[in-house]
Design an enzyme around this catalytic site. Structure first.
Site, PDB file in Angstrom:
ATOM      1  N   HIS A 154       0.844  -1.198   0.000  1.00 16.08           N
ATOM      2  CA  HIS A 154       0.000   0.000   0.000  1.00 16.08           C
ATOM      3  C   HIS A 154       0.878   1.246   0.000  1.00 16.08           C
ATOM      4  O   HIS A 154       2.093   1.152   0.176  1.00 16.08           O
ATOM      5  CB  HIS A 154      -0.934   0.028   1.217  1.00 16.08           C
ATOM      6  CG  HIS A 154      -0.218   0.071   2.534  1.00 16.08           C
ATOM      7  ND1 HIS A 154       0.140  -1.053   3.243  1.00 16.08           N
ATOM      8  CD2 HIS A 154       0.251   1.112   3.263  1.00 16.08           C
ATOM      9  CE1 HIS A 154       0.772  -0.704   4.346  1.00 16.08           C
ATOM     10  NE2 HIS A 154       0.868   0.611   4.394  1.00 16.08           N
ATOM     11  N   HIS A 201      -5.984  -2.132   4.550  1.00 14.66           N
ATOM     12  CA  HIS A 201      -5.981  -0.920   3.730  1.00 14.66           C
ATOM     13  C   HIS A 201      -5.207  -1.192   2.444  1.00 14.66           C
ATOM     14  O   HIS A 201      -4.249  -1.958   2.415  1.00 14.66           O
ATOM     15  CB  HIS A 201      -5.435   0.311   4.461  1.00 14.66           C
ATOM     16  CG  HIS A 201      -4.028   0.197   4.987  1.00 14.66           C
ATOM     17  ND1 HIS A 201      -3.375  -0.986   5.179  1.00 14.66           N
ATOM     18  CD2 HIS A 201      -3.148   1.150   5.377  1.00 14.66           C
ATOM     19  CE1 HIS A 201      -2.167  -0.756   5.655  1.00 14.66           C
ATOM     20  NE2 HIS A 201      -1.992   0.532   5.785  1.00 14.66           N
ATOM     21  N   HIS A 216       4.601   7.262   2.644  1.00 17.16           N
ATOM     22  CA  HIS A 216       5.399   6.030   2.548  1.00 17.16           C
ATOM     23  C   HIS A 216       4.807   5.027   1.577  1.00 17.16           C
ATOM     24  O   HIS A 216       3.643   5.084   1.225  1.00 17.16           O
ATOM     25  CB  HIS A 216       5.599   5.372   3.919  1.00 17.16           C
ATOM     26  CG  HIS A 216       4.352   4.760   4.509  1.00 17.16           C
ATOM     27  ND1 HIS A 216       3.515   5.417   5.357  1.00 17.16           N
ATOM     28  CD2 HIS A 216       3.830   3.512   4.392  1.00 17.16           C
ATOM     29  CE1 HIS A 216       2.536   4.618   5.741  1.00 17.16           C
ATOM     30  NE2 HIS A 216       2.680   3.451   5.163  1.00 17.16           N
ATOM     31  N   HIS A 248       0.876  -1.269  14.683  1.00 17.24           N
ATOM     32  CA  HIS A 248      -0.098  -0.188  14.526  1.00 17.24           C
ATOM     33  C   HIS A 248      -1.384  -0.538  15.279  1.00 17.24           C
ATOM     34  O   HIS A 248      -1.821  -1.698  15.262  1.00 17.24           O
ATOM     35  CB  HIS A 248      -0.503  -0.045  13.055  1.00 17.24           C
ATOM     36  CG  HIS A 248       0.563   0.498  12.167  1.00 17.24           C
ATOM     37  ND1 HIS A 248       1.181   1.698  12.377  1.00 17.24           N
ATOM     38  CD2 HIS A 248       1.102   0.004  11.030  1.00 17.24           C
ATOM     39  CE1 HIS A 248       2.053   1.917  11.411  1.00 17.24           C
ATOM     40  NE2 HIS A 248       2.031   0.897  10.593  1.00 17.24           N
ATOM     41  N   TYR A 257       9.119   1.533  10.247  1.00 15.34           N
ATOM     42  CA  TYR A 257       9.284   2.620   9.276  1.00 15.34           C
ATOM     43  C   TYR A 257      10.749   2.962   9.162  1.00 15.34           C
ATOM     44  O   TYR A 257      11.446   3.095  10.183  1.00 15.34           O
ATOM     45  CB  TYR A 257       8.523   3.870   9.705  1.00 15.34           C
ATOM     46  CG  TYR A 257       7.042   3.777   9.485  1.00 15.34           C
ATOM     47  CD1 TYR A 257       6.515   3.709   8.205  1.00 15.34           C
ATOM     48  CD2 TYR A 257       6.168   3.751  10.560  1.00 15.34           C
ATOM     49  CE1 TYR A 257       5.153   3.626   7.998  1.00 15.34           C
ATOM     50  CE2 TYR A 257       4.798   3.663  10.368  1.00 15.34           C
ATOM     51  CZ  TYR A 257       4.301   3.604   9.083  1.00 15.34           C
ATOM     52  OH  TYR A 257       2.957   3.516   8.884  1.00 15.34           O
ATOM     53  N   GLU A 267       8.120   1.239   4.518  1.00 13.27           N
ATOM     54  CA  GLU A 267       7.606   0.455   5.652  1.00 13.27           C
ATOM     55  C   GLU A 267       7.701  -1.018   5.305  1.00 13.27           C
ATOM     56  O   GLU A 267       7.506  -1.403   4.150  1.00 13.27           O
ATOM     57  CB  GLU A 267       6.135   0.820   5.922  1.00 13.27           C
ATOM     58  CG  GLU A 267       5.503   0.019   7.058  1.00 13.27           C
ATOM     59  CD  GLU A 267       4.006   0.272   7.237  1.00 13.27           C
ATOM     60  OE1 GLU A 267       3.314   0.558   6.234  1.00 13.27           O
ATOM     61  OE2 GLU A 267       3.532   0.169   8.377  1.00 13.27           O
TER      62      GLU A 267
END
Ligand SMILES: [Fe+2]
Length: 309
Positions: A154, A201, A216, A248, A257, A267
């Site tokens: 992503h 996501h 990112h 997260h 990160y 990431e």
């Protein structure tokens, strides 16, 4: 299989200051496979991706995002999205087949946050090195290298008009809102996390005044152990790490990160829940900002909100 619209992120193209340094970072340390090098660009794929490439780095004077491209199911779907995007109110540019290496035609439009996004249905399929009959589970030695990501997962984009970008993805591209971060006092959306698949996501946005900024790109690893292995590689090679390994709150993924030599944030990510369209969207507010971002020490990092390219 129900996913027949936008399938996934298919390509992210970023600018780097030094192509040779980027080649060591993305090729050797992260372990992406170099597929093509031409016109000051290197094209990479992760080992388990079937299409020709997913990451493009271009040498330029400043770091940041050139464009992000998502793959749709087929040409008929591309035609349908083209009409819907225009009807929603964005200008659509047609990019004929061959404009981008090994790729069919694309459409391009500028998101309300200033980023350039493309959709395409066709790219050369080169496979993941395993046969499709009796494939086994492991490619030959040497194919999985470095941090060993299976795929580009992503991107997170930073810019203004966050609510409009979010509405565009939901209304014109059929994404679901998976999670959002809102200001506890005003209710304003500060971050949104959107799904076109079963992932927690497929694209995310954070609010920022400056348009078209890149937060990112994320690479998927198979396990949390692999996240720690990636961390070992960062330590061994003195890669600049921002935060992690941690988890997260939003998406529940394990994460580190870190930065490429040009300052673009990367990431590594693993886990997270499975998204279904009937899952209620989750809301975090700024009273729990630290827990939403980094759920082990609950400490928001200022750099995480300030540093973009
Ligand atoms: Fe991410």
């Amino acid at each position: 299989m129900a996913i027949r619209g936008v399938l996934r992120i298919g390509e992210v193209a970023v600018r780097v200051l030094d192509l040779a340094a980027a080649a060591v970072h993305y090729g050797q340390y992260i372990g992406l496979q170099e597929m093509l090098r031409e016109n000051n660009r290197i094209y990479y794929k992760a080992w388990d991706e079937h299409d020709h490439h997913s990451v493009v780095v271009r040498e330029a004077d400043c770091a940041g995002l050139d464009y992000v491209a998502y793959k749709v199911h087929d040409e008929a779907v591309l035609v349908s999205f083209e009409a819907r995007i225009k009807a929603w109110g964005l200008d659509v540019e047609k990019l004929p087949a061959g404009s981008f290496p090994r790729s069919g035609r694309r459409i391009q439009f500028q998101l309300p946050g200033g980023h350039y996004m493309q959709l395409y249905a066709d790219k050369d399929r080169v496979g993941n090195s395993l046969p499709t009959r009796n494939p086994g589970v492991l490619p030959d030695e040497g194919v999985i290298r470095g941090m060993g990501p299976t795929r580009l997962d992503h991107v997170l984009l930073a810019g203004p008009n966050l609510a409009e970008s979010t509405r565009f993805f939901m209304e014109a591209l059929d994404f679901d809102l998976g999670e959002e971060l809102i200001d506890n006092d005003t209710g304003m959306q500060l971050g949104t996390f959107l799904c076109c698949s079963n992932k927690p996501h497929d694209i995310a946005f954070i609010l920022r005044e400056q348009a078209g900024k890149f937060h990112h790109m994320s690479f998927y690893l198979e396990s949390v152990n692999d996240v720690y292995h990636a961390g070992d590689i960062m330590g061994k090679h003195n890669i600049s790490v921002e935060v992690g390994p941690t988890r997260h709150g939003i998406t529940r993924g394990a994460t580190i990160y870190f930065y490429d030599p040009s300052g673009n944030r990367n990431e590594v990510f693993s886990g997270g829940y499975i998204h279904y369209p009937d899952r209620p969207h989750l809301t975090w507010d700024t009273t729990q900002l630290g827990h939403a971002a980094f759920a082990i020490d609950n400490q928001p990092r200022q750099s995480f909100f300030d540093v973009v390219t």
